[in-house]
Design a protein around this motif. Structure first.
Motif, PDB file in Angstrom:
ATOM      1  N   THR A  71       0.955  -1.274   0.144  1.00 15.92           N
ATOM      2  CA  THR A  71      -0.121   0.023   0.159  1.00 15.92           C
ATOM      3  C   THR A  71       0.908   1.193  -0.028  1.00 15.92           C
ATOM      4  N   GLU A  75      -3.456   2.961   0.545  1.00 16.56           N
ATOM      5  CA  GLU A  75      -4.139   2.481  -0.752  1.00 16.56           C
ATOM      6  C   GLU A  75      -3.398   1.437  -1.401  1.00 16.56           C
ATOM      7  N   GLU A  80      -7.771  -4.412  -5.118  1.00 13.67           N
ATOM      8  CA  GLU A  80      -8.562  -3.923  -4.113  1.00 13.67           C
ATOM      9  C   GLU A  80      -9.345  -5.086  -3.369  1.00 13.67           C
ATOM     10  N   ARG A  82     -12.090  -7.252  -1.619  1.00 11.37           N
ATOM     11  CA  ARG A  82     -13.428  -7.431  -1.649  1.00 11.37           C
ATOM     12  C   ARG A  82     -13.594  -8.920  -0.950  1.00 11.37           C
ATOM     13  N   LEU A  89      -7.181  -5.305  -9.893  1.00 11.50           N
ATOM     14  CA  LEU A  89      -8.014  -3.942 -10.550  1.00 11.50           C
ATOM     15  C   LEU A  89      -7.949  -4.113 -12.051  1.00 11.50           C
TER      16      LEU A  89
END
Length: 263
Positions: A71, A75, A80, A82, A89
């Motif tokens: 990160t 971020e 990502e 989930r 991505l």
């Protein structure tokens, strides 16, 4: 070379957690954990094949990871989360996040058919970050910053290796990344050209950019780095202040490596 006033960095936190990467069944990174603070300069040392360049490439997702996460300012780069799992991505979003992390390679990778100025404005224009006039103004400022204000219209073939690498650094800075990675930035240069590139990198360090540098230039690491990290066989063997790691290494593998490099 322009003078840069040092400033305190507020972004560019890199967190690498339990990163694994294999190629053809050979594990190159074996559970790397590393945190780089905003504005910190970290030098990665280690023998060939220790995983240094692969680690750099995972930070901006030029290489995907098999396990773990990277990160920048919290971020994820390239993924990502989930349902408790990482999902890669779409390429457009990968590119957007990747612009936070610039990288400068051993070989300059400049477009040979473009001038120094055109090489620098290409990415901001392609990504619609700036209009033509603003991109040109930014590029001219960056060329001045790396000591090449008079080379805006020169093509790569008209520049020395050191000058080409300085243009490559300016190009990486054009997207205003939070983090800048260097993969052996002087290894392809003639010895007399090394100093001019190291001077530019030192300038960036004073400016407060987060820098992660793979290098064999031990003197440079000692002078510029806040921390030295020694890798071997895909793991972090030792890390600490340059004076501690380089002058008083604790691990036998670190001592062995430094004895060979320094002699």
């Amino acid at each position: 070379m322009s003078t840069v006033i040092a400033e305190t960095a507020t972004s560019g936190l890199v967190e690498i957690h339990n990163v694994h990467k294999s190629f053809g069944g050979v594990e190159v990174l074996s559970g790397i954990d590393l945190t780089v603070q905003p504005g910190e300069v970290v030098a990665l040392l280690g023998p060939s094949g220790s995983g240094k360049s692969t680690l750099l490439r995972t930070i901006n997702h030029l290489e995907s990871v098999d396990r773990g996460s990277v990160t920048v300012d919290g971020e994820l780069i390239g993924y990502e989360l989930r349902g408790g799992r990482l999902h890669e991505l779409h390429e457009r979003e990968i590119l957007r996040r990747r612009t936070q992390v610039g990288i400068v390679f051993q070989h300059f990778n400049l477009f040979p058919h473009l001038t120094a100025l055109e090489n620098i404005v290409e990415a901001p224009l392609a990504l619609k970050r700036l209009g033509a006039s603003d991109a040109r103004e930014l590029a001219l400022g960056l060329l001045d910053r790396v000591g090449l204000a008079d080379k805006a219209d020169a093509y790569p073939r008209q520049l020395s290796g050191g000058q080409q690498q300085r243009v490559a650094i300016a190009r990486a800075l054009a997207l205003k990344p939070k983090v800048l990675l260097f993969d052996e930035p002087t290894s392809a240069l003639d010895p007399e050209l090394v100093g001019e590139v190291l001077e530019v990198i030192s300038d960036l360090a004073r400016f407060g950019t987060t820098l992660i540098i793979v290098t064999h230039e031990i003197g440079f690491a000692r002078q510029v780095a806040d921390r030295v990290v020694f890798l071997d066989h895909g793991t972090v063997i030792e890390e600490g202040r340059p004076a501690d790691v380089l002058d008083h290494p604790k691990h036998p593998r670190t001592r062995e490596f430094l004895a060979k490099v320094l002699n």
